[in-house]
Enzyme design. Structure first.
Site, PDB file in Angstrom:
ATOM      1  N   GLU A 118      -1.897  -7.220   3.667  1.00  0.00           N
ATOM      2  CA  GLU A 118      -3.254  -6.850   3.227  1.00  0.00           C
ATOM      3  C   GLU A 118      -3.839  -7.893   2.290  1.00  0.00           C
ATOM      4  O   GLU A 118      -5.066  -8.025   2.192  1.00  0.00           O
ATOM      5  CB  GLU A 118      -3.263  -5.460   2.568  1.00  0.00           C
ATOM      6  CG  GLU A 118      -2.605  -5.363   1.211  1.00  0.00           C
ATOM      7  CD  GLU A 118      -1.114  -5.072   1.276  1.00  0.00           C
ATOM      8  OE1 GLU A 118      -0.556  -4.641   0.250  1.00  0.00           O
ATOM      9  OE2 GLU A 118      -0.517  -5.275   2.344  1.00  0.00           O
ATOM     10  N   HIS A 139       7.810  -0.690   5.380  1.00  0.00           N
ATOM     11  CA  HIS A 139       7.558   0.752   5.338  1.00  0.00           C
ATOM     12  C   HIS A 139       8.391   1.508   6.378  1.00  0.00           C
ATOM     13  O   HIS A 139       9.032   2.509   6.031  1.00  0.00           O
ATOM     14  CB  HIS A 139       6.061   1.034   5.490  1.00  0.00           C
ATOM     15  CG  HIS A 139       5.241   0.538   4.341  1.00  0.00           C
ATOM     16  ND1 HIS A 139       4.518  -0.631   4.401  1.00  0.00           N
ATOM     17  CD2 HIS A 139       5.068   1.034   3.088  1.00  0.00           C
ATOM     18  CE1 HIS A 139       3.915  -0.834   3.233  1.00  0.00           C
ATOM     19  NE2 HIS A 139       4.230   0.159   2.421  1.00  0.00           N
ATOM     20  N   ASP A 148      -0.283   1.410   1.077  1.00  0.00           N
ATOM     21  CA  ASP A 148      -0.656   0.491  -0.001  1.00  0.00           C
ATOM     22  C   ASP A 148      -1.853  -0.383   0.337  1.00  0.00           C
ATOM     23  O   ASP A 148      -2.032  -1.447  -0.248  1.00  0.00           O
ATOM     24  CB  ASP A 148       0.539  -0.377  -0.389  1.00  0.00           C
ATOM     25  CG  ASP A 148       1.138  -1.103   0.801  1.00  0.00           C
ATOM     26  OD1 ASP A 148       0.630  -0.919   1.929  1.00  0.00           O
ATOM     27  OD2 ASP A 148       2.129  -1.839   0.619  1.00  0.00           O
ATOM     28  N   GLU A 238       2.358   7.814   0.206  1.00  0.00           N
ATOM     29  CA  GLU A 238       3.544   6.953   0.235  1.00  0.00           C
ATOM     30  C   GLU A 238       4.576   7.439  -0.782  1.00  0.00           C
ATOM     31  O   GLU A 238       5.773   7.473  -0.501  1.00  0.00           O
ATOM     32  CB  GLU A 238       3.143   5.509  -0.052  1.00  0.00           C
ATOM     33  CG  GLU A 238       4.281   4.521   0.082  1.00  0.00           C
ATOM     34  CD  GLU A 238       3.814   3.080  -0.022  1.00  0.00           C
ATOM     35  OE1 GLU A 238       4.653   2.217  -0.330  1.00  0.00           O
ATOM     36  OE2 GLU A 238       2.615   2.812   0.223  1.00  0.00           O
TER      37      GLU A 238
END
Length: 255
Positions: A118, A139, A148, A238
């Protein structure tokens, strides 16, 4: 001002020429190994970069043969409320601080990026080496939600259906596929990567500092709004999934 922060971060190497700042992420001079200490440091590093009015264009790159593919749990505490609160606050601030770098940003992806891609997607221009690829590896490996910022930015950049598929299946997108999908602008050889990034930066740097700053502000409005809507929620989910992982591991230990 640059000299007051340029050497403050063990994992961030910076050099600046005529207002163009090159930021290279690394661990001991090699590819970055991401951990909780890097997570914390990048919050402050991106804030310092954004606060410096003498930065007119920023190039973000990695070191060695990959942009970021390694992550360790060192410095992270996913499994207590106060520990995860720190992760949530840092995870929110690091993306906010990237967006608060109010000058054009070029991501020079020097190889595979499977951790925190990201960061690259928040740049205005993305160029990648022909051997680079994008994937969300940590993840699924940890068994937690990709909350995130990946859950917001990948569907936003490549489309909802493609983005969901990318995150749910662990898809590996080559640089050429990523260009076809709209996540990469140019694919170049490794030798040409930084040369091309600096060429683009110098081209943009012909504009006035205010024009560069305000253009970045105008172009980042949508991402800022989308992250404001979904980032904290994603990080909270998360955290819940991380708590479940801890509980399941505890159950296995009892057995």
């Amino acid at each position: 001002m640059f000299d007051s922060y340029r050497n403050n971060y063990d994992n961030v190497r910076m050099k600046r020429e005529d207002g163009i700042l090159e930021v290279a992420l690394h661990s001991e001079g090699g590819p970055l190994v991401f951990n909780g200490y890097v997570h914390e440091a990048l919050v402050r590093a991106f804030r310092d970069i954004g606060d410096d009015p003498e930065n007119h264009v920023v190039i973000l790159t990695g070191t060695g043969d990959d942009f970021c593919t390694q992550i360790t749990p060192d410095g992270f505490d996913f499994f207590t409320p106060t520990g995860y609160d720190k992760i949530l606050r840092e995870g929110t601030k690091v993306l906010e601080n990237i967006l608060d770098i109010q000058v054009p940003m070029i991501a020079a992806i020097n190889g595979p990026v499977t951790v925190h891609s990201e960061y690259a997607l928040l740049c205005d221009i993305v160029i990648a080496t022909d051997d680079a690829y994008f994937q969300d590896a940590p993840h699924p490996a940890f068994g937690i939600v990709p909350g995130d910022g990946l859950h917001v930015l990948w569907p936003e950049v490549i489309g909802e259906i493609r983005g969901r598929y990318f995150l749910l299946t662990g898809q590996k997108l080559s640089a050429l596929q990523a260009r076809e999908y709209g996540a990469v602008n140019e694919v170049v050889t490794r030798d040409a990567l930084l040369r091309r990034a600096w060429e683009l930066a110098r081209q943009m740097n012909r504009q006035s500092a205010l024009t560069l700053r305000y253009t970045r502000m105008a172009l980042s409005t949508r991402f800022r709004r989308r992250l404001r809507e979904g980032l904290s929620y994603g990080l909270a989910l998360e955290g819940i999934s991380a708590a479940q992982v801890a509980w399941l591991n505890a159950q296995k230990t009892k057995e």
